[in-house]
Write a protein that holds these residues in place. Structure first.
Motif, PDB file in Angstrom:
ATOM      1  N   GLU A 229       0.851  -1.191   0.000  1.00  0.00           N
ATOM      2  CA  GLU A 229       0.000   0.000   0.000  1.00  0.00           C
ATOM      3  C   GLU A 229       0.884   1.237   0.000  1.00  0.00           C
ATOM      4  OE1 GLU A 229      -2.551  -0.263   3.460  1.00  0.00           O
ATOM      5  OE2 GLU A 229      -1.016  -1.337   4.539  1.00  0.00           O
ATOM      6  N   VAL A 237       4.057  -0.159   7.392  1.00  0.00           N
ATOM      7  CA  VAL A 237       5.275  -0.621   6.731  1.00  0.00           C
ATOM      8  C   VAL A 237       4.867  -1.658   5.692  1.00  0.00           C
ATOM      9  CG1 VAL A 237       7.182  -0.199   8.360  1.00  0.00           C
ATOM     10  CG2 VAL A 237       5.608  -2.080   8.790  1.00  0.00           C
ATOM     11  N   HIS A 242       2.758 -10.393  11.847  1.00  0.00           N
ATOM     12  CA  HIS A 242       1.315 -10.521  11.964  1.00  0.00           C
ATOM     13  C   HIS A 242       0.999 -11.746  12.817  1.00  0.00           C
ATOM     14  CE1 HIS A 242      -2.360  -9.823   9.075  1.00  0.00           C
ATOM     15  NE2 HIS A 242      -2.635  -9.516  10.312  1.00  0.00           N
ATOM     16  N   GLU A 382      -5.861   1.698  14.957  1.00  0.00           N
ATOM     17  CA  GLU A 382      -6.192   0.270  14.800  1.00  0.00           C
ATOM     18  C   GLU A 382      -4.974  -0.621  15.054  1.00  0.00           C
ATOM     19  OE1 GLU A 382      -7.558  -0.917  10.834  1.00  0.00           O
ATOM     20  OE2 GLU A 382      -6.883  -2.940  11.316  1.00  0.00           O
ATOM     21  N   ILE A 384      -5.832  -4.173  15.740  1.00  0.00           N
ATOM     22  CA  ILE A 384      -6.367  -5.491  15.400  1.00  0.00           C
ATOM     23  C   ILE A 384      -7.494  -5.325  14.391  1.00  0.00           C
ATOM     24  CG2 ILE A 384      -7.929  -7.290  16.324  1.00  0.00           C
ATOM     25  CD1 ILE A 384      -6.219  -7.502  18.773  1.00  0.00           C
ATOM     26  N   GLY A 428      -6.366 -10.462  13.204  1.00  0.00           N
ATOM     27  CA  GLY A 428      -4.948 -10.218  12.942  1.00  0.00           C
ATOM     28  C   GLY A 428      -4.469  -9.084  13.826  1.00  0.00           C
ATOM     29  N   LEU A 429      -3.408  -9.340  14.590  1.00  0.00           N
ATOM     30  CA  LEU A 429      -2.783  -8.284  15.394  1.00  0.00           C
ATOM     31  C   LEU A 429      -1.499  -7.866  14.696  1.00  0.00           C
ATOM     32  CD1 LEU A 429      -2.157  -6.665  18.106  1.00  0.00           C
ATOM     33  CD2 LEU A 429      -0.985  -8.737  18.875  1.00  0.00           C
ATOM     34  N   ILE A 444       6.293   3.739  13.452  1.00  0.00           N
ATOM     35  CA  ILE A 444       6.472   2.291  13.275  1.00  0.00           C
ATOM     36  C   ILE A 444       7.884   1.949  12.779  1.00  0.00           C
ATOM     37  CG2 ILE A 444       5.579   2.186  10.890  1.00  0.00           C
ATOM     38  CD1 ILE A 444       4.047  -0.405  11.826  1.00  0.00           C
TER      39      ILE A 444
END
Ligand code: 4AD
Length: 458
Positions: A229, A237, A242, A382, A384, A428-429, A444
């Motif tokens: 993205e 990133v 994940h 966000e 999760i 998904g975390l 990040i």
């Protein structure tokens, strides 16, 4: 090389009066007529070990040992410095392992994080990154322990895939054919390629995680995911780690309960195992961090329906950059308003419009929303994303058709709904996102060894 960790020497009385050997990098050096001091760090502690050099007794120390960044091996006697009740070493022998010239980049005590980002291979030698990576390691272990204690099976899902889990088209292509004008069309090109069809790096292990859960009942994955993205933000990133649990015989409520339990477990473990790091982050990066984390452990997370959140946002006395209407995808400013201004604690947003969510999510009876949830936390947004999955074959097929998705590559996924389908779900975390939340690091890029972002592959 036989030596003792500096962490041990600093904390244990049993070494006092004993002769030991330590290794490390010189963090500071002070020299005077009769005595010289080195502050030595070997990466095992945020605190440095003081090496005292009595120049009368030890007069042949190489000047190279006094250079910032040099690596040395020191043998000497451990003594307790009563002034600050810490152990230090009276050196008997100092060997230079690696010299460090004056262009060593960490000459200043504090460097800007942006500057350090330019040298990922050097920044691990600072206290900030020492603390970040130690916390990453402790939290990774906590996550494994949490799932293992609950009987979840750790699964490794493929990184190379022929299906797009999130359907967002944000995949990195995997190919062995470089630039070529040999082909007239894409089909011929892919047929010639390594796998004989288009392949990409996986954005999520969920689809294969569901496969595993349909046999093993409760599984989790912990591996890298890749997103092409083009968002140059503080939270994205291109390669992130994940954690994706997937549970059979589970509905949205169960998914939410599991996520809350996991976050609380992680934070409790972190507070217990990393008091020094937590204090460091509190002092340097986020005032009130400890209190914030304690209150997360001690409070119930909020559960808010997407439709109610839209109402809250519309009524808000804030001018948002992006307009809010039912059906819109929430932007970071909206998420932060809800979690920071309205509730000031973690919030599960649930039941999103189906049009803005992935094809696999369970469709709610209202025909407009899906049983999805995002967990939003103050400061990060966000962390999760999860859902109950659509377990009905026909409804799943219809959702794929609505999105004009081909079923090619998803046959296995549809099969799961054909052969003994069960209600199931997972989430998904983002590993880096929970590290940001626990450390107070705002970017990040500062919680992963080598951040991969648009235009940057240092
Ligand atoms: O919300 P996402 O896209 O959900 C999924 O991938 C589902 N398949 C998960 C599941 O249900 N098994 O991503 C999940 C989480 C996000 O909440 C975020 O924390 C993290 O992954 N994430 C990123 N982290 C860093 N950089 C990126 N580009 C990220 N994209 C997602």
């Amino acid at each position: 090389m036989k030596h003792t960790d500096i962490r041990e020497i600093l904390t244990a009385d049993k070494y006092v009066g004993k002769e030991v050997t330590v290794c490390g990098w010189v963090r500071t050096a002070r020299d005077s007529k009769n005595v010289a001091f080195l502050a030595l760090n070997d990466g095992t502690s945020l605190n440095h070990l003081q090496i005292v050099i009595d120049k009368q007794a030890l007069n042949d120390v190489s000047p190279e040992a006094m250079k910032l960044g040099a690596s040395v091996k020191v043998t000497g006697e451990v003594v307790n410095n009563e002034r600050n009740n810490t152990n230090e070493i009276n050196a008997k022998e100092i060997t230079v392992l690696g010299k460090c010239p004056a262009d060593y980049p960490l000459q200043k005590k504090f460097q800007k994080l942006e500057t350090l980002r330019e040298m990922p291979h050097i920044r691990v030698r600072t206290n900030t990154f020492n603390a970040v990576f130690r916390v990453r390691s402790v939290i990774a272990a906590a996550i494994h322990r949490f799932f293992q204690e609950k009987g979840y099976v750790y699964i490794n899902t493929p990184l190379i895939t022929a299906s797009d889990c999130e359907g967002a088209g944000e995949m990195f292509q995997v190919t062995t054919i470089g630039y070529s004008d040999k082909y007239d069309n894409a089909d011929d090109y892919y047929r010639d390629d390594f796998f004989g069809k288009k392949a990409a790096l996986s954005v999520s292990g969920q689809l294969e995680g569901e496969v595993a859960a349909m046999g093993l009942g409760k599984i989790y994955t912990f591996g890298p995911s890749f997103r092409a993205e083009n968002s140059n933000t503080q939270r994205h990133v291109a390669e992130f780690w994940h954690i994706e649990p997937e549970v059979a015989f589970a509905e949205l409520d169960d998914v939410i309960e599991l996520a809350e339990e996991m976050i609380k477990y992680i934070i409790r473990d972190y507070i217990e195992k990393c008091p020094e790091e937590l204090k460091f982050f509190e002092e340097r990066f986020e005032k009130g961090l400890t209190e914030k984390l304690m209150s997360v452990i001690n409070s119930d997370f909020e559960i808010v329906d997407y439709t109610d959140a839209i109402e809250l946002l519309k009524k808000a006395d804030v001018k948002f950059e992006f307009p809010v209407e039912w059906g819109c995808d929430l932007q970071s400013e909206h998420e932060r308003y809800i979690t920071e201004q309205v509730y000031n604690k973690p919030v599960f947003l649930i039941n999103y419009p189906k049009a803005i969510k992935s094809f696999y999510m369970k469709q709610n009876p209202d025909g407009k929303t899906v049983a999805a949830t995002d967990l939003l936390v103050p400061g990060v947004g966000e962390i999760i994303g999860g859902s109950e999955r659509e377990a009905d074959y026909d409804k799943l097929l219809a959702a794929m058709k609505e999105r004009e998705m081909s079923t090619e590559g998803y046959e296995f996924y549809l099969d799961l709904r054909k052969f003994g389908s069960v209600p199931h779900g997972g989430f998904g975390l983002g590993f880096e996102r929970i590290i940001m939340y626990c450390t107070g690091m705002a970017n990040i890029r500062d919680v992963i060894l080598y951040p991969r972002t648009v235009g940057n592959i240092k």
